[in-house]
Design a protein around this motif. Sequence first.
Motif, PDB file in Angstrom:
ATOM      1  N   ALA A 156       1.029  -6.930   0.279  1.00 38.26           N
ATOM      2  CA  ALA A 156      -0.004  -7.881  -0.163  1.00 38.26           C
ATOM      3  C   ALA A 156       0.409  -9.310   0.190  1.00 38.26           C
ATOM      4  O   ALA A 156       1.526  -9.745  -0.074  1.00 38.26           O
ATOM      5  N   GLY A 157      -0.505 -10.026   0.823  1.00 38.01           N
ATOM      6  CA  GLY A 157      -0.241 -11.397   1.216  1.00 38.01           C
ATOM      7  C   GLY A 157       0.469 -11.538   2.550  1.00 38.01           C
ATOM      8  O   GLY A 157       0.537 -12.634   3.106  1.00 38.01           O
ATOM      9  N   LYS A 158       0.999 -10.429   3.065  1.00 39.81           N
ATOM     10  CA  LYS A 158       1.684 -10.456   4.358  1.00 39.81           C
ATOM     11  C   LYS A 158       0.777  -9.984   5.493  1.00 39.81           C
ATOM     12  O   LYS A 158       1.054 -10.244   6.668  1.00 39.81           O
ATOM     13  N   LEU A 159      -0.278  -9.263   5.126  1.00 37.91           N
ATOM     14  CA  LEU A 159      -1.237  -8.738   6.092  1.00 37.91           C
ATOM     15  C   LEU A 159      -2.650  -9.050   5.608  1.00 37.91           C
ATOM     16  O   LEU A 159      -2.863  -9.289   4.410  1.00 37.91           O
ATOM     17  N   ASP A 160      -3.616  -8.991   6.523  1.00 37.60           N
ATOM     18  CA  ASP A 160      -5.007  -9.206   6.132  1.00 37.60           C
ATOM     19  C   ASP A 160      -5.703  -7.877   5.826  1.00 37.60           C
ATOM     20  O   ASP A 160      -6.922  -7.779   5.861  1.00 37.60           O
ATOM     21  N   PHE A 161      -4.920  -6.852   5.533  1.00 39.11           N
ATOM     22  CA  PHE A 161      -5.464  -5.554   5.140  1.00 39.11           C
ATOM     23  C   PHE A 161      -4.421  -4.869   4.254  1.00 39.11           C
ATOM     24  O   PHE A 161      -3.256  -5.288   4.191  1.00 39.11           O
ATOM     25  N   SER A 162      -4.854  -3.825   3.567  1.00 38.92           N
ATOM     26  CA  SER A 162      -3.954  -3.071   2.698  1.00 38.92           C
ATOM     27  C   SER A 162      -3.761  -1.672   3.288  1.00 38.92           C
ATOM     28  O   SER A 162      -4.695  -0.864   3.320  1.00 38.92           O
ATOM     29  N   PRO A 163      -2.569  -1.353   3.794  1.00 32.41           N
ATOM     30  CA  PRO A 163      -2.362  -0.052   4.436  1.00 32.41           C
ATOM     31  C   PRO A 163      -2.364   1.082   3.414  1.00 32.41           C
ATOM     32  O   PRO A 163      -1.960   0.886   2.259  1.00 32.41           O
ATOM     33  N   PRO A 164      -2.812   2.259   3.805  1.00 28.42           N
ATOM     34  CA  PRO A 164      -2.749   3.415   2.904  1.00 28.42           C
ATOM     35  C   PRO A 164      -1.305   3.906   2.777  1.00 28.42           C
ATOM     36  O   PRO A 164      -0.645   4.152   3.782  1.00 28.42           O
ATOM     37  N   LEU A 225       1.651  10.708  17.711  1.00 31.07           N
ATOM     38  CA  LEU A 225       0.386  11.311  17.282  1.00 31.07           C
ATOM     39  C   LEU A 225      -0.462  10.249  16.591  1.00 31.07           C
ATOM     40  O   LEU A 225       0.011   9.535  15.713  1.00 31.07           O
ATOM     41  N   GLY A 226      -1.726  10.140  17.007  1.00 36.20           N
ATOM     42  CA  GLY A 226      -2.625   9.143  16.428  1.00 36.20           C
ATOM     43  C   GLY A 226      -3.830   9.783  15.761  1.00 36.20           C
ATOM     44  O   GLY A 226      -4.304  10.837  16.188  1.00 36.20           O
ATOM     45  N   TRP A 227      -4.345   9.121  14.725  1.00 36.87           N
ATOM     46  CA  TRP A 227      -5.567   9.565  14.063  1.00 36.87           C
ATOM     47  C   TRP A 227      -6.121   8.381  13.264  1.00 36.87           C
ATOM     48  O   TRP A 227      -5.533   7.303  13.250  1.00 36.87           O
ATOM     49  N   GLN A 228      -7.258   8.584  12.607  1.00 34.04           N
ATOM     50  CA  GLN A 228      -7.833   7.557  11.748  1.00 34.04           C
ATOM     51  C   GLN A 228      -8.037   8.108  10.350  1.00 34.04           C
ATOM     52  O   GLN A 228      -8.445   9.263  10.178  1.00 34.04           O
ATOM     53  N   GLN A 229      -7.749   7.286   9.350  1.00 32.44           N
ATOM     54  CA  GLN A 229      -8.039   7.644   7.964  1.00 32.44           C
ATOM     55  C   GLN A 229      -8.159   6.376   7.131  1.00 32.44           C
ATOM     56  O   GLN A 229      -7.495   5.375   7.415  1.00 32.44           O
ATOM     57  N   GLU A 230      -9.028   6.420   6.152  1.00 34.31           N
ATOM     58  CA  GLU A 230      -9.201   5.311   5.210  1.00 34.31           C
ATOM     59  C   GLU A 230      -9.435   3.979   5.926  1.00 34.31           C
ATOM     60  O   GLU A 230      -8.947   2.929   5.525  1.00 34.31           O
ATOM     61  N   GLY A 231     -10.171   4.050   7.061  1.00 40.01           N
ATOM     62  CA  GLY A 231     -10.510   2.841   7.800  1.00 40.01           C
ATOM     63  C   GLY A 231      -9.383   2.277   8.637  1.00 40.01           C
ATOM     64  O   GLY A 231      -9.477   1.136   9.097  1.00 40.01           O
ATOM     65  N   MET A 232      -8.332   3.058   8.859  1.00 36.80           N
ATOM     66  CA  MET A 232      -7.158   2.587   9.581  1.00 36.80           C
ATOM     67  C   MET A 232      -6.860   3.451  10.805  1.00 36.80           C
ATOM     68  O   MET A 232      -7.091   4.664  10.802  1.00 36.80           O
ATOM     69  N   ASN A 233      -6.347   2.788  11.845  1.00 39.60           N
ATOM     70  CA  ASN A 233      -5.674   3.521  12.909  1.00 39.60           C
ATOM     71  C   ASN A 233      -4.294   3.881  12.394  1.00 39.60           C
ATOM     72  O   ASN A 233      -3.579   3.021  11.877  1.00 39.60           O
ATOM     73  N   MET A 234      -3.913   5.133  12.534  1.00 39.00           N
ATOM     74  CA  MET A 234      -2.611   5.607  12.073  1.00 39.00           C
ATOM     75  C   MET A 234      -1.911   6.277  13.255  1.00 39.00           C
ATOM     76  O   MET A 234      -2.467   7.191  13.887  1.00 39.00           O
ATOM     77  N   TRP A 235      -0.701   5.826  13.544  1.00 40.33           N
ATOM     78  CA  TRP A 235       0.067   6.405  14.651  1.00 40.33           C
ATOM     79  C   TRP A 235       1.464   6.741  14.153  1.00 40.33           C
ATOM     80  O   TRP A 235       2.197   5.858  13.683  1.00 40.33           O
ATOM     81  N   ALA A 236       1.823   8.018  14.251  1.00 37.79           N
ATOM     82  CA  ALA A 236       3.144   8.476  13.835  1.00 37.79           C
ATOM     83  C   ALA A 236       4.036   8.636  15.055  1.00 37.79           C
ATOM     84  O   ALA A 236       3.613   9.180  16.082  1.00 37.79           O
ATOM     85  N   VAL A 237       5.280   8.177  14.944  1.00 41.94           N
ATOM     86  CA  VAL A 237       6.269   8.296  16.019  1.00 41.94           C
ATOM     87  C   VAL A 237       7.541   8.876  15.423  1.00 41.94           C
ATOM     88  O   VAL A 237       8.028   8.383  14.393  1.00 41.94           O
TER      89      VAL A 237
END
Length: 259
Positions: A156-164, A225-237
């Motif tokens: 919070a306060g470090k980004l303009d969005f809240s990650p899941p 691996l990439g996908w989308q959830q909760e309005g976010m791009n999610m990429w796992a490495v």
Amino acid sequence: MNHDDIQTRLSALIDDELPAAEADTLRAHLNDCAECREAYTAMLALGTWVQRDAMTPLPPVLAAQLSASLGPTAPAAPARPVRQSAPVRGWFWPSLTGLGGVLAGAALMFAVLPLLQPSSDLLSQDLLAGHIRALQVDHLSDVISTDQHTVKPWFAGKLDFSPPVHDLVADGFPLAGGRLDYLQQRPVAVLNYRYRLHVIEVYAWPAAGKPVGEALQTRQGYQILGWQQEGMNMWAVSDLNGADLQRFAGLLKKAGGVS
């Protein structure tokens, strides 16, 4: 195809003479092969140099000097007119000749070559580079915690969005922390998970445009691996095997209410 087969097709690739599928295969190979990429860059630079110098007028002073050196019977060589051609995306080609021209062209092509790569390949390279960099400097987390209620508020306060942020400890994938990184010309959240001795990093930022495909990629022994959830791009490495990484992604989506 081996390196020789690839390099014999580079000229046809430059001239857009290959079928689309074969051209895509060659570009993918160039992304991962420094030897063939160097040959491709040199070929582009040479072609640029030849084409450029063929259109460069002979300076009047040099023409006069050449005429004088050839003697009084030699006709003066007029400056060749510049052949007009369509502008190339606003690029200005410097009037260099000889080896200097080749080197300048080669340097420019090294800068331009990434533009030939599909955007998905560039993203994968950036994701992998960020993950390896974090491993090398042992800086996987800015906030170290297994509690999602500690990690999520830290952003919070470090980004303009809240990650899941979801804890999957019951499924064998405990949360380990999070950090900030920079990707796709913007700050992103990175969530760290563990699976036995393996590290899984999940990069997250707001989704825009068409949904991300979920095709599993392998690069330098790592899975992406990439996908989308909760309005976010999610990429796992991770260096985790592909099946377990896909299972992890499925659990994370389920925790976020994505079926």
